[in-house]
Structures are given as C-alpha cells and as structure tokens.
Design an enzyme around this catalytic site. Structure first.
Site, PDB file in Angstrom:
ATOM      1  N   THR A 292       0.812  -1.215   0.000  1.00  0.00           N
ATOM      2  CA  THR A 292       0.000   0.000   0.000  1.00  0.00           C
ATOM      3  C   THR A 292       0.846   1.266   0.000  1.00  0.00           C
ATOM      4  OG1 THR A 292      -1.791  -1.096   1.156  1.00  0.00           O
ATOM      5  CG2 THR A 292      -1.703   1.283   1.370  1.00  0.00           C
TER       6      THR A 292
ATOM      7  N   THR B  45       1.461  -4.796   4.079  1.00  0.00           N
ATOM      8  CA  THR B  45       1.210  -5.252   5.449  1.00  0.00           C
ATOM      9  C   THR B  45       0.590  -6.648   5.507  1.00  0.00           C
ATOM     10  OG1 THR B  45      -0.963  -4.196   5.519  1.00  0.00           O
ATOM     11  CG2 THR B  45       0.910  -2.896   6.308  1.00  0.00           C
TER      12      THR B  45
HETATM   13  N1  ASP Z   1      -2.719  -5.453   0.269  1.00  0.00           N
HETATM   14  C1  ASP Z   1      -1.628  -4.608   0.731  1.00  0.00           C
HETATM   15  C2  ASP Z   1      -0.365  -5.432   0.741  1.00  0.00           C
HETATM   16  O1  ASP Z   1      -0.204  -6.249   1.600  1.00  0.00           O
HETATM   17  C3  ASP Z   1      -1.945  -4.099   2.084  1.00  0.00           C
HETATM   18  C4  ASP Z   1      -0.914  -3.161   2.678  1.00  0.00           C
HETATM   19  O2  ASP Z   1       0.185  -2.985   2.212  1.00  0.00           O
HETATM   20  O3  ASP Z   1      -1.247  -2.533   3.716  1.00  0.00           O
HETATM   21  O4  ASP Z   1       0.471  -5.274  -0.118  1.00  0.00           O
END
Ligand code: ASP
Length: 332
Positions: free
Chosen positions: A11, A88
C-alpha cells in the site's frame, strides 16, 4: 552508517486505479524529499524489486528475492543497515522468513509499510519509514525487526492485528523491542537463537494451514489432506486441542504422519503457548507424532516450516527444529 532500502510493493507506494489500489507512486522521489536535510540524506540507497507486488501475492520466491538483494548489498558494504518496504498483509510472514535466512548478517534489517499510501492525506507512511530508518541506524536493533505504528517488534514474533488501525501489528507473546517517544523506550534486546549456517535458498513447498472448527469430521480433514502435503500447520484450539472424540479424526493425523507429512500444531488463540500433553484432547495429537509450535505465531511457524523444508529437513529432524529457536522466534 549506510542504509539500503528495498522497496517490494504494498500500500505504501500504491495509487488509485479503476480496479483498486496498485503500485505506481514515485516512491524514490518521495524518499528523497523525506530524507532531505537529515543526516541520512547522502547515505541512503534504494532498490525497487521487479515486479512490485501487493504482498498478498508473495511466495517463498519473493522472500528469496529480498534475501538475495540484502546479501548483495551486505557483501558490498558489511556495515549497511537495511529497511524493507513491504505490504502489510503478509509482512509478518516475510519478516519471519528473513529472520531464519539471515542469522549471519551483523547489521539490522527493519521491515515496514503503511496502512495508507504515501500520497494520501494523513498517511502513516512517513512516520513508519522514518521510524524504521531510525531503528536501523540506532545501534540498538539487531536481526530482523518490524517497525509499525510507533513500535519496534521482533520480526518473527509479530502478527498483523488490524486491517485499518495505524498500530497494525502486535507481538502477542513477547514485549515490543522499542516504543517511540522522546526518547524512545527500549526494552531488553531481542532473544536470539542457534542461527543457521550455509543457508539454502527458499523454494516453495507444499504446506497447508488448516483451521479446525467444532463439527469438523474425519472425512473432511482427510479430504483436505489428500494427497498428503509435505507439512500441515493445524490451527487447533487453546493449548493445541482437537476434537479427539470425533471418530477417526486422530487416525487421519496418524495416517498423514505415516505417509511422511510433518504435522505442526499451532493455536487459534492470539496469545498462546501450545502444550500438547496438557489435555487428553491434545495428548492424542502428541502421541500420533505431531509437534507443537510452542509460542510461535502462525506466521513464524509457517515460514519456519518452509525454511526447514528448503534446507532439506524432513520427518523427525524437522520436528526437532520446530522446537528450537533459530532466530528468537520461540521461547525454549
Ligand atoms: N494489500 C496490501 C499489501 O499487503 C496491504 C498493505 O500494504 O497494507 O500489499
């Protein structure tokens, strides 16, 4: 001290698209502005991995791509500290995986990301990246850690606890390594383990994670384990209990173990320590040859199974290593 940042996706560097968030922000330009006029301005290098991914798409090959980049830069300058920018969703799997594969590196590796993209008003990206860089250059951090929401956690003890809160991650079975403030509050240093010599690269192994629920039948469990995988992480109840009175259920576990599958029992509890002999309903598992994951998180246990299989371990040898600390991932 030099800092090398590896950008893997997530993200933090995403932008809106007609189909939802996708990588596309000028992350390197943003970093240059963020670190301008700081002591680190001319000491930071950045690699963007190809392709940038949503971490939901990560596999053990993605872990290995990060390991390879880290090793290349560590070989060029052994004093380099590292920050890994990552999505994340599977960050805790990756940070655990890195911790097993890089026990020989002497400089810190700090993994971070954000809940909101860097270009969104009110984003947590700047706080997380500057916190991670600060932790990496603090002289206090060692091994692999995860910085998120004003806290530094042991990389192989963390779990994603919120899909929206800026705290984002918890370390349920051990205290944070540091809490941001003025000054930062540092806890005792992270526990280490035996380490691993002559590490072989991660390769993808057939490991399945199965959540038990009241009402599961032997037939269903058997179907989920057919053909038998190389290993199964069985998410059981409490301290590692299963419905032991369910006809045939423990027989299924015994059969897959006899077929060569490693059975690792973790707990569905957020805070947990698996003690297989404590109840009759868990003792049946222990007698069948399954091994408990102690106080490892699911992420730490899963990445460890992939690591051990990649090192060529199977059966009893693999089971023994599940109970030993390689990089501080469990309390022995
Ligand atoms: N879907 C994203 C990922 O894991 C979520 C994030 O980065 O917060 O790449």
């Amino acid at each position: 001290m030099r800092v090398h940042i590896i950008y893997t996706g997530g993200t933090i560097g995403m932008v809106d698209s007609p189909h939802g968030l996708v990588p596309g922000a000028d992350l390197e330009g943003w970093l240059a502005v963020l670190l301008a006029d700081t002591s680190l301005e001319h000491t930071v290098s950045v690699t963007s991995l190809e392709p940038l991914i949503d971490s939901s798409n990560a596999t053990p090959s993605s872990w290995q791509a990060i390991v390879d980049d880290l090793r290349t830069h560590a070989a060029a300058d052994p004093q380099t500290a590292f920050v890994v920018l990552h999505g994340t969703d599977t960050m805790a799997y990756t940070s655990a995986a890195l911790s097993y594969a890089l026990t020989d590196l002497t400089t810190p590796i700090v993994v971070t990301g954000s809940q909101l993209p860097l270009g969104f008003l009110g984003s947590d990206a700047a706080a997380n990246v500057t916190g991670a860089v600060r932790a990496a250059t603090s002289g206090r951090a060692g091994g692999v850690s995860l910085f998120f929401g004003h806290r530094l956690l042991a990389g192989n003890r963390a779990t994603k606890s919120s899909s929206w809160a800026f705290t984002g991650f918890e370390s349920p079975n051990t205290a944070p390594l540091a809490i941001v403030g003025a000054p930062w509050q540092w806890a005792a240093t992270a526990p280490t383990g035996t380490g691993w010599k002559n590490t072989k690269p991660y390769t993808r192994h057939d490991v399945v994670v199965i959540d038990l629920a009241p009402g599961i039948t032997a037939k269903r469990l058997g179907a989920l384990l057919t053909p038998p995988p190389e290993a199964v992480v069985l998410r059981a109840f409490g301290v590692g209990n299963i419905p032991s009175r369910e006809p045939g259920l423990t027989d299924v576990v015994e059969q897959v173990i006899a077929a060569g599958t490693a059975v690792i029992v973790t707990s569905q509890c957020h805070e947990s320590e698996v003690l297989l002999g404590r109840y009759e309903s868990g003792d049946a598992l222990a007698r069948s040859g399954a091994v408990g994951s102690r106080d490892m998180t699911l992420e730490a246990a899963y990445a460890k199974v992939q690591f051990l299989l990649s090192q060529g371990l199977r059966g009893v040898e693999l089971a023994q290593w599940m109970g030993r600390s390689i990089a501080g991932e469990l309390r022995e």
